[in-house]
Design a protein around this motif. Sequence first.
Motif, short mmCIF file in Angstrom:
data_model
loop_
_atom_site.label_atom_id
_atom_site.label_comp_id
_atom_site.label_asym_id
_atom_site.label_seq_id
_atom_site.Cartn_x
_atom_site.Cartn_y
_atom_site.Cartn_z
N GLU A 142 0.54 -1.27 -0.30
CA GLU A 142 0.19 0.26 -0.36
C GLU A 142 0.73 1.43 -0.24
OE1 GLU A 142 -3.34 2.03 2.59
OE2 GLU A 142 -3.26 0.37 3.17
N CYS A 143 2.02 1.44 0.50
CA CYS A 143 2.83 1.99 0.71
C CYS A 143 3.45 2.95 -0.43
CB CYS A 143 4.21 2.32 1.80
SG CYS A 143 5.44 2.70 1.89
N ASN A 144 3.95 1.44 -0.95
CA ASN A 144 4.33 1.61 -2.35
C ASN A 144 3.89 1.78 -3.56
OD1 ASN A 144 6.08 -0.90 -4.91
ND2 ASN A 144 6.78 1.05 -4.53
N TRP A 145 2.10 1.64 -3.48
CA TRP A 145 1.01 2.17 -4.35
C TRP A 145 1.01 3.66 -4.11
CZ3 TRP A 145 -2.68 -2.11 -3.09
CH2 TRP A 145 -1.93 -3.52 -3.27
N ALA A 146 1.75 4.30 -2.68
CA ALA A 146 1.05 5.56 -2.79
C ALA A 146 3.40 6.37 -3.02
CB ALA A 146 0.94 5.51 -1.45
N GLY A 147 3.06 5.87 -3.94
CA GLY A 147 4.23 6.69 -4.82
C GLY A 147 5.89 6.91 -3.77
N LYS A 148 5.63 5.59 -2.54
CA LYS A 148 7.28 5.62 -1.51
C LYS A 148 7.76 4.92 -1.99
CE LYS A 148 4.89 8.83 0.70
NZ LYS A 148 5.53 10.41 1.03
N ASP A 149 8.66 4.59 -1.95
CA ASP A 149 9.82 3.81 -2.38
C ASP A 149 10.12 2.29 -1.23
OD1 ASP A 149 13.05 2.45 -2.03
OD2 ASP A 149 12.83 3.33 -3.77
N ILE A 150 9.93 1.52 -1.62
CA ILE A 150 9.44 0.49 -1.24
C ILE A 150 10.77 -0.66 0.10
CG2 ILE A 150 10.51 -1.50 -3.08
CD1 ILE A 150 7.30 -2.31 -0.84
N THR A 155 13.13 2.25 1.34
CA THR A 155 13.79 2.60 1.83
C THR A 155 12.67 3.22 3.20
OG1 THR A 155 13.80 5.00 0.41
CG2 THR A 155 15.66 3.49 0.77
N ASP A 156 11.51 3.79 2.07
CA ASP A 156 10.80 3.67 2.92
C ASP A 156 9.49 3.36 3.09
OD1 ASP A 156 11.31 6.79 2.27
OD2 ASP A 156 10.13 7.21 0.66
N CYS A 157 9.05 2.17 2.75
CA CYS A 157 7.74 1.44 3.48
C CYS A 157 8.47 0.06 4.28
CB CYS A 157 7.41 0.78 2.24
SG CYS A 157 6.46 1.94 1.09
N VAL A 158 8.99 0.79 5.00
CA VAL A 158 9.87 -0.93 6.06
C VAL A 158 8.90 0.29 7.29
CG1 VAL A 158 11.53 -1.49 4.73
CG2 VAL A 158 12.15 0.73 5.67
N ASN A 159 9.97 -0.39 8.42
CA ASN A 159 9.44 -0.30 10.26
C ASN A 159 10.59 0.45 10.72
OD1 ASN A 159 7.95 -0.02 11.90
ND2 ASN A 159 7.70 -1.54 13.04
N TYR A 160 10.55 1.92 10.71
CA TYR A 160 12.11 3.01 11.43
C TYR A 160 11.36 2.79 12.60
CZ TYR A 160 13.89 3.42 6.82
OH TYR A 160 14.47 3.60 5.27
N VAL A 161 12.27 1.67 13.84
CA VAL A 161 11.31 2.19 15.15
C VAL A 161 12.23 3.34 15.45
CG1 VAL A 161 12.13 1.36 17.39
CG2 VAL A 161 11.97 -0.51 15.58
N LYS A 162 11.21 4.49 15.89
CA LYS A 162 11.74 5.54 16.25
C LYS A 162 11.69 6.39 17.78
CE LYS A 162 12.50 7.50 12.29
NZ LYS A 162 13.87 8.55 12.38
N VAL A 163 10.65 5.32 18.50
CA VAL A 163 9.77 5.54 19.65
C VAL A 163 10.71 4.39 20.75
CG1 VAL A 163 8.25 6.40 21.27
CG2 VAL A 163 8.40 7.06 19.10
N LEU A 164 11.12 3.94 22.06
CA LEU A 164 11.88 3.30 22.30
C LEU A 164 11.37 3.94 24.35
CD1 LEU A 164 12.18 0.43 22.85
CD2 LEU A 164 14.95 1.42 22.01
#
Length: 633
Positions: A104-112, A114-123
């Motif tokens: 779904e992220c890739n269909w929205a024009g994002k890079d599969i 670099t963008d369409c993965v899970n970056y853990v930002k909060v801990l």
Amino acid sequence: MMTMMLMMCSSLVLLGLIGVGASSSGSSSSSPRMKLSYKDLQQFNGVKRFDLERSCCFGALLLDEERGRLFVGARNFLLSLSLDNISKQEQKIYWPAPVDWREECNWAGKDINTDCVNYVKVLHHYNRTHLYACGTGAFHPTCAYVEVGQKLEDHVFRIDPSLVEDGKGRSPYDPRHTSASVLIGDELYAGVATDLMGRDFTIFRSMGQRPSIRTEQHDSRWLNEPKFIAAFGVPESENPDDDKVFFFFRETAVEAQGFGKVTYSRIGQLCRNDMGGQRSLVNKWTTFLKARLVCSVPGNDGTETHFDELRDVFLLQTRDRKNPLIYTVFTTSSSVFQGSAVCLYTMNDIRRAFLGPFAHKEGPNYQWVPFQGKVPYPRPGMCPSKTFGSFESTKGFPDNVIQFARHHPLMFNPVTPLGGRPLFLRTGIPYTFTQITVDRVNAADGHYDVMFIGTDVGSVLKVISVPKGSWSNTELLLEELQVFKDSSSIISMQISSKRQQLYIGSDTGVVQVPLHRCSMYGKACAECCLARDPYCAWDGHTCTRYLPNTKRRFRRQDVRNGDPNALCSGDHQKQRVLEKRLYAVDGSSSFLECIPKSLQAQITWTYQRHPENPREEVRERREAGWGRYAGLL
């Protein structure tokens, strides 16, 4: 002080090298006292590294002294590393985004990739057995409770799939967006974008028993394209109803309209017990205020050179929990003037700004001026508590208080740094400051706040501020360490005073370095003294860790003055360091080299044609390298 001599009889010439130790009165702090490359650190076992194939972006670091673990959030992974040695005993949780979210992220024009993965930002630490972690989830923010066990021996590190929840308002959608959050009790306070396009930035309270509350939506007076940096809870009094949460961010300044896009750095405050308004500002903050955070150098003509882009904030706890010290890193946005600075703020100055006049827009040109009218009671920004009034909840605040708060979130007076100027700054250098962490160290002549400053070229600067007089300090750059071989920008730092270690994250890995390298300052009292490192002292035999509670007859330490003449006068080691003899032929030229342990030692060559003649200074041709000369004999 170090001296090297070249001596010969008759047709030979006596040459002497005198190295004058840098003192607080006449030295420049532009050069570090010790500069180590990544290879140097490796050679002396001064660096440990962890990296992970198929992952990157180790930006979320969480220290757990009790379990002896460093928890790390990265791309598609949660990690648990040993605080004693991060390159050993790691535990991993693979936490990717679901395939359908990625598509779904890739269909929205994002890079599969670099963008369409899970970056853990909060801990964050949630309770004695769990952490709370959030990631971007391929533009579907998601959060989870991570079980870590009650004791170190439990060796538990897992996510319970039944405890995974929506992360909207807690984690950013886009990995490029900055966010800041703090977990207090069971409530998460987050500065974050709450929409896919990154247009609705908010300060949001979620979780816990109280209602979710946010800043006013689409109102540039509240937040205007903010980039959140940090968030902290600070008590105001002994009454927990007065507790406040402070957010640090930078944004496009509304008060600088007409000058193009100008960035101002801010500190925002709100009350923890804010419940929103009754008829207006329902489920919105009624206690939110913000003030400009100024970090600038005053000029002789009254103008100021501003470091306007806040990059990092470190809260140094003192004995009084109500009054921590706030260390900050700033850079410039100017294309003409490049530099970085560290500014220090006190809670007294911050509170004074929030008790000052509100900013108000009026007049034919809609100028920002101090509000001169009557401020309603209770004063906006005050928490409902018995300490300062009789209101039990913000829902009981009168309508005029709510309306005033809605239209006047900005304070007129800025918060200025301690001393009115940066504590430490660098201009015209090929790097910028990115991160800061601080350790308060007890030394023989008082305590020192040791600043560890990360840069965008993978190096760490170790800096102290030394009192020079009753009103001024001098800053000493003790060390410059290249902690990342690939020079990747430092994006996170954590410090363990207990273990005397520094943990540093970048896009390419995590490294661990000791806070001090006393033995590398040399094998003599003078060299140890010239280092002026509050962690280190001369014990009569070697330069070693200074421990305040130990009593040793030969222990020498003088951080304030760093005077080896006074400190090491009775030491037999002094003469061995001060003098060396070499020979050269009269009329010839010789290449003379001396690399002192302190990069701030001042080097002077002298010569003597006969033992009875006075010494004269050599006319030298300075060549590349510190302390290297071609002496004309």
